[in-house]
Design an enzyme around this catalytic site. Structure first.
Site, PDB file in Angstrom:
ATOM      1  N   SER A 281       0.796  -1.360  -0.033  1.00  0.00           N
ATOM      2  CA  SER A 281      -0.019   0.072  -0.002  1.00  0.00           C
ATOM      3  C   SER A 281       0.878   1.332  -0.085  1.00  0.00           C
ATOM      4  CB  SER A 281      -0.958   0.384   1.173  1.00  0.00           C
ATOM      5  OG  SER A 281      -1.882   1.069   1.108  1.00  0.00           O
ATOM      6  N   ALA A 282       1.905   1.324   0.658  1.00  0.00           N
ATOM      7  CA  ALA A 282       2.702   2.714   0.898  1.00  0.00           C
ATOM      8  C   ALA A 282       2.880   3.312  -0.529  1.00  0.00           C
ATOM      9  CB  ALA A 282       3.800   2.514   1.699  1.00  0.00           C
ATOM     10  N   PRO A 283       2.790   4.377  -0.660  1.00  0.00           N
ATOM     11  CA  PRO A 283       2.620   5.588   0.236  1.00  0.00           C
ATOM     12  C   PRO A 283       1.137   6.001   0.527  1.00  0.00           C
ATOM     13  CG  PRO A 283       3.372   6.694  -1.452  1.00  0.00           C
ATOM     14  CD  PRO A 283       3.582   4.982  -1.711  1.00  0.00           C
ATOM     15  N   GLY A 284       0.186   5.091  -0.002  1.00  0.00           N
ATOM     16  CA  GLY A 284      -1.078   5.299   0.325  1.00  0.00           C
ATOM     17  C   GLY A 284      -2.023   5.940  -0.594  1.00  0.00           C
ATOM     18  N   LYS A 286      -3.319   4.994  -3.516  1.00  0.00           N
ATOM     19  CA  LYS A 286      -4.310   4.336  -4.107  1.00  0.00           C
ATOM     20  C   LYS A 286      -5.375   3.771  -3.090  1.00  0.00           C
ATOM     21  CE  LYS A 286      -1.317   2.575  -7.805  1.00  0.00           C
ATOM     22  NZ  LYS A 286      -0.262   3.236  -7.308  1.00  0.00           N
ATOM     23  N   CYS A 402       4.283   0.292 -12.094  1.00  0.00           N
ATOM     24  CA  CYS A 402       4.810   1.847 -12.875  1.00  0.00           C
ATOM     25  C   CYS A 402       5.726   1.199 -13.808  1.00  0.00           C
ATOM     26  CB  CYS A 402       5.084   2.698 -11.679  1.00  0.00           C
ATOM     27  SG  CYS A 402       6.243   2.252 -10.581  1.00  0.00           S
TER      28      CYS A 402
END
Length: 467
Positions: A281-284, A286, A402
């Site tokens: 998840s980080a940095p959050g 999405k 990405c």
């Protein structure tokens, strides 16, 4: 400011000189040294060195431009220095090497800095971080390059990969790989796009405001802003500076996020009341977007392996007014038996080579190697195989990266589907923005490119668990 100082390096007195070195260029030199000699991440080193009360905002902006510009063009710059220096690059002291790099960047890639300013300030830096002979050497090399800017002897185009590698400052292995995948013309456009400054994109927090209201407030704060290209929440900032000091930021009216990244949340299409797991998840960005789409109603489990990164997510949640995100330290490579079959939606924004975000992080070009890709794909396959088990029957999973490397993207998904009969790609053309019509969305995946879509290079696929 001109003053007499004693130069001391590594505890050794060197000399006394009269120096006049501007703080922005000296700061840029220290950051560049940190990146090239200590292998520091560019963004981390920039933030650390620019946290200096002596620097004005204009100095911070100029130092940042010098650092990222020099790193972006580093391969080309070193090639040119090698052509005009009587001393081999590897024999130069690291400080003088980086003084030259900053000088060459200003000569070749800025149009508002006079040749005299680029050369003279480099000479003063050489005096401070070297000795008198170093300053004469730096002056001679830069003056020689300045006289021959229009006649730089680049590699011959008969070796197209070598030519493109140096001219656009990308490792030759990368250029060769992209020529094989996409052809020469596409590759050159991709390289050119990678060297451009990307738009600075933010996402409207629709839990607190709407895009037009945000645009109006930003204009009142002196920010030139306009609607994004594709996503209805997206806003492009034309003159971003000190984002964290803006009242609109402090009040949680927006989050920094590229449109390609926003698209992942849109395609996941979570519903209010559902359970969503974001395994990396980080940095959050999405995770908070997913919570926003869910109207802050349901459960989003945001996991990562680093506590300090989860703290960043929690800080964003407080600022954005989100309370449905639960953060947990967990390695996505380790199966959590308690979550098997529990999630309505799963997001895997997988660790990847990052070759789609070179515009934002130019040092990625030089830190990645071809051999690393095999290790990365093994990790991606493992995470996908584990995270897919968390889906309920009828649930949906997004696998995104990405990067623009097929072996990290569609090939990973195809390999997974070949080994897991209960999962299928799920088309999502109806969820695509009208301005972004990509035919493969009907099949369940898309690949974005900076040179075509003016976004990060980004891959998104959507998988449904049917049984």
């Amino acid at each position: 400011m001109v003053k007499e100082i004693k130069l001391i390096k590594d505890g050794i007195w060197l000399m006394e000189v009269n120096v006049a070195v501007d703080l922005a260029r000296e700061t840029a030199l220290k950051i560049l040294y940190d990146i090239t000699e200590n292998q520091a991440y560019s963004n981390i080193s920039v933030n650390r060195h620019l946290d200096n009360d002596k620097l004005r905002e204009i100095d911070r902006s100029f130092a940042t431009e010098l650092v990222y510009g020099t790193v972006k063009w580093l391969l080309q710059i070193d090639y040119i220095i090698g052509k005009y220096s009587s001393v081999k690059l590897k024999k130069l002291s690291p400080w003088i090497k980086n003084v030259l790099r900053l000088g060459v960047y200003q000569l070749l890639h800025t149009d508002r800095i006079p040749v005299s300013a680029a050369c003279n300030t480099a000479v003063e830096l050489a005096k401070r971080y070297g000795h008198q002979a170093s300053s004469r050497f730096v002056n001679a090399v830069l003056r020689n390059i300045s006289k021959n800017i229009d006649n730089i002897p680049y590699p011959d185009k008969s070796d197209i990969a070598s030519y493109l590698s140096i001219f656009y400052s990308h490792p030759v292995w990368m250029v060769q790989k992209w020529i094989e995948l996409y052809g020469k013309e596409f590759t050159e456009e991709l390289l050119k796009s990678n060297n451009q400054v990307p738009d600075f994109i933010i996402r409207t927090n629709t839990l607190k405001t709407d895009r037009q209201t945000l645009l109006d407030l930003l204009h009142k704060e002196g920010i030139n802003a306009e609607p994004g290209r594709y996503i209805e929440e997206a806003v492009i900032l034309k003159n971003p500076s000190s984002i964290s000091n803006l009242e609109t930021f402090k009040k949680g009216y927006f989050q920094v996020q590229d449109e390609s990244s926003m698209l992942a949340g849109k395609i996941l299409d979570p519903k209010e009341g559902e359970t969503v797991i974001d395994v990396c998840s980080a940095p959050g960005g999405k995770a908070t977007h997913i919570a926003q789409i869910m109207n802050n109603n349901g459960t989003v489990l945001a996991r990562d392996i680093y506590e300090h990164k989860l703290n960043l997510i929690e800080q964003s949640c407080r600022r954005l007014g989100i309370d449905i995100i639960k953060t947990e330290i967990h390695d996505a490579c380790d199966i959590d038996e308690n979550l098997i079959g529990k999630a309505d939606r799963v997001l895997i924004d997988a660790p990847c080579s990052g070759l789609g975000i070179i515009r934002k992080k130019p040092d990625i070009k030089y830190s990645r190697t071809e051999n690393e890709l095999k290790e990365i794909t093994d990790l991606q396959q493992k995470i996908l195989n584990i995270a897919a088990r968390y889906l309920k029957v009828g649930g949906y999973l997004i696998y995104s990266t990405c990067t623009i490397q097929p072996q990290e993207n569609l090939e990973i998904v195809q390999d997974f589907l070949a080994k897991n009969a209960g999962f299928k790609l799920s088309g999502f053309r109806e969820l695509m923005p009208s301005a972004l019509d990509i035919s493969s969305s009907e099949e369940g995946y898309i690949q974005l490119y900076p040179n075509i879509n003016q976004t990060d290079g980004f891959f998104i696929s959507k998988i449904k668990r049917e049984k």
